[in-house]
Scaffold this motif. Structure first.
Motif, PDB file in Angstrom:
ATOM      1  N   ASN A  42      -2.724   0.013  -0.780  1.00 55.17           N
ATOM      2  CA  ASN A  42      -2.623   1.322  -1.120  1.00 55.17           C
ATOM      3  C   ASN A  42      -4.004   1.811  -1.803  1.00 55.17           C
ATOM      4  OD1 ASN A  42      -1.641   4.141  -1.647  1.00 55.17           O
ATOM      5  ND2 ASN A  42       0.091   3.382  -2.656  1.00 55.17           N
ATOM      6  N   LYS A  43      -3.959   3.074  -2.350  1.00 58.91           N
ATOM      7  CA  LYS A  43      -5.317   3.380  -2.905  1.00 58.91           C
ATOM      8  C   LYS A  43      -5.750   2.926  -4.047  1.00 58.91           C
ATOM      9  CE  LYS A  43      -3.823   7.677  -2.920  1.00 58.91           C
ATOM     10  NZ  LYS A  43      -3.477   9.242  -3.093  1.00 58.91           N
ATOM     11  N   SER A  45      -6.716   2.918  -7.881  1.00 60.74           N
ATOM     12  CA  SER A  45      -6.476   4.017  -9.038  1.00 60.74           C
ATOM     13  C   SER A  45      -7.112   3.528 -10.532  1.00 60.74           C
ATOM     14  CB  SER A  45      -5.224   4.075  -8.994  1.00 60.74           C
ATOM     15  OG  SER A  45      -4.609   2.874  -9.732  1.00 60.74           O
ATOM     16  N   PRO A  52      -8.353   8.832  -7.363  1.00 64.42           N
ATOM     17  CA  PRO A  52      -8.253   7.616  -6.540  1.00 64.42           C
ATOM     18  C   PRO A  52      -9.306   7.490  -5.251  1.00 64.42           C
ATOM     19  CG  PRO A  52      -6.896   9.483  -5.829  1.00 64.42           C
ATOM     20  CD  PRO A  52      -7.614   9.913  -7.254  1.00 64.42           C
ATOM     21  N   ASP A  54      -9.822   5.419  -1.306  1.00 70.54           N
ATOM     22  CA  ASP A  54      -9.189   4.382  -0.459  1.00 70.54           C
ATOM     23  C   ASP A  54      -9.524   3.085  -0.775  1.00 70.54           C
ATOM     24  OD1 ASP A  54      -8.382   6.695   0.658  1.00 70.54           O
ATOM     25  OD2 ASP A  54      -9.782   6.758   2.264  1.00 70.54           O
ATOM     26  N   ALA A  70       2.236   3.782   6.355  1.00 69.89           N
ATOM     27  CA  ALA A  70       3.068   4.472   5.630  1.00 69.89           C
ATOM     28  C   ALA A  70       4.176   4.432   6.288  1.00 69.89           C
ATOM     29  CB  ALA A  70       2.598   5.961   5.453  1.00 69.89           C
ATOM     30  N   GLU A  75       6.392   7.814   0.750  1.00 69.16           N
ATOM     31  CA  GLU A  75       5.000   7.507   0.762  1.00 69.16           C
ATOM     32  C   GLU A  75       4.058   8.684   1.341  1.00 69.16           C
ATOM     33  OE1 GLU A  75       5.614   2.619   1.517  1.00 69.16           O
ATOM     34  OE2 GLU A  75       5.064   4.120   3.122  1.00 69.16           O
ATOM     35  N   ARG A  78       3.684  11.751  -1.518  1.00 70.21           N
ATOM     36  CA  ARG A  78       2.740  11.200  -2.599  1.00 70.21           C
ATOM     37  C   ARG A  78       1.390  11.333  -2.087  1.00 70.21           C
ATOM     38  NH1 ARG A  78       6.658   7.270  -3.408  1.00 70.21           N
ATOM     39  NH2 ARG A  78       5.239   5.710  -2.552  1.00 70.21           N
ATOM     40  N   ASP A  80      -0.050   9.092  -0.474  1.00 70.95           N
ATOM     41  CA  ASP A  80      -0.529   7.569  -0.490  1.00 70.95           C
ATOM     42  C   ASP A  80      -1.244   7.296   0.816  1.00 70.95           C
ATOM     43  OD1 ASP A  80       0.527   7.080  -2.723  1.00 70.95           O
ATOM     44  OD2 ASP A  80       2.129   6.224  -2.192  1.00 70.95           O
ATOM     45  N   ARG A  81      -2.260   6.389   0.944  1.00 70.51           N
ATOM     46  CA  ARG A  81      -3.015   6.139   2.072  1.00 70.51           C
ATOM     47  C   ARG A  81      -2.818   4.614   2.164  1.00 70.51           C
ATOM     48  NH1 ARG A  81      -6.635   8.057   5.700  1.00 70.51           N
ATOM     49  NH2 ARG A  81      -8.016   6.538   6.588  1.00 70.51           N
ATOM     50  N   ILE A  82      -1.692   3.954   2.713  1.00 63.63           N
ATOM     51  CA  ILE A  82      -1.110   2.886   2.906  1.00 63.63           C
ATOM     52  C   ILE A  82      -1.679   2.234   4.072  1.00 63.63           C
ATOM     53  CG2 ILE A  82       0.952   1.131   3.064  1.00 63.63           C
ATOM     54  CD1 ILE A  82       2.213   3.327   1.221  1.00 63.63           C
ATOM     55  N   ASN A 124      -3.913  -1.599  -5.668  1.00 69.14           N
ATOM     56  CA  ASN A 124      -2.547  -1.469  -5.622  1.00 69.14           C
ATOM     57  C   ASN A 124      -1.984  -2.159  -4.367  1.00 69.14           C
ATOM     58  OD1 ASN A 124      -1.736   0.129  -7.985  1.00 69.14           O
ATOM     59  ND2 ASN A 124      -3.402   1.412  -7.219  1.00 69.14           N
TER      60      ASN A 124
END
Length: 253
Positions: A42-43, A45, A52, A54, A70, A75, A78, A80-82, A124
């Protein structure tokens, strides 16, 4: 209200009104021994900057193809860049000292790592929808354990003459907690921990297809010792990233 806003409102209303609503990918999954487990990233943080980045903004080990991974609406909502990563496990199979990759830092790469260490950025990761955590003993002397989300990119040390050196956490010791079904022998993942450390890996000759390290050898199970020299971050340096994974049965369901 435009169409996209109406759609989002409908989903939120549906979630709030349902007693047992599982978002896609959130319901716990059962794994057999040896099943592949894929760690997602994830990002980055920081509570210091609140900005945040990447994960692949920094020069980590990369899979052949980076993909957005994602899996559920939470996800997406939020922001999030998963994405996928090089960290792959096998369920309930111990894996000592796996080599992720070796990278070479140029001046810009080193600068980026140092800035993120200065700003106390944390990495993360996610396994089966569970975020990775670092266990800590409470400062008040209580025997209970606390957990921090993610692990720090690295740390720095002050030396004689006011010199500051930066070090990266390039070895990750993962521990996966699982709850086993006594009837089927399948298991669910109930916890995901990591202990990060910094080590300056050594090797006689680098073999890209089959790297052999004297500081971390999967065949001899030569694990990292606490007195090992840490891996410094600076321009024109090579860094080897490694990891190991262990599994622990848990009563948590």
């Amino acid at each position: 209200m435009d169409r996209s806003s109406k759609t989002l409102f409908f989903f939120l209303l549906l979630i709030s009104s349902a007693h047992s609503f599982y978002l896609p990918g959130v319901a716990p999954r059962d794994f057999e021994r040896g099943d592949p487990l894929y760690v997602k990233v994830n990002k980055l943080s920081s509570t210091k900057t609140q900005l945040p980045y990447d994960y692949y903004y920094l020069k980590w080990c990369k899979p052949d193809k980076i993909m957005n991974n994602a899996e559920n609406l939470g996800e997406v909502l939020r922001g999030d860049r998963i994405e996928n990563s090089v960290y792959t496990f096998q369920m309930r199979v111990e894996q000592p000292c796996q080599v992720g990759c070796r990278i070479h830092l140029n001046a810009e790469d080193a600068k980026n790592f140092k800035e993120k260490i200065d700003d106390e950025y944390r990495v993360n990761m996610i396994l089966d929808n569970l975020p990775v955590a670092v266990s800590r003993q409470r400062r008040d002397g209580s025997p209970s354990t606390t957990y921090e989300h993610g692990f720090r990119v690295g740390f720095k040390g002050n030396y004689a003459g006011g010199k500051v050196k930066y070090f990266i956490n390039n070895h990750l010791s993962f521990r996966v907690m699982y709850h086993k079904d006594p009837e089927t022998d399948s298991a669910r993942i109930v916890g995901f921990e990591v202990y990060p450390s910094s080590i300056k890996h050594e090797y006689k000759e680098w073999d890209e297809k089959n790297p052999q390290l004297t500081t971390c050898n999967a065949n001899t199970k030569n694990f990292i010792q606490g007195c090992t020299v840490p891996q410094e971050v600076d321009a024109d340096m090579d860094i080897v990233f490694t990891y190991d994974v262990s599994f622990k049965e848990s009563e948590i369901k």
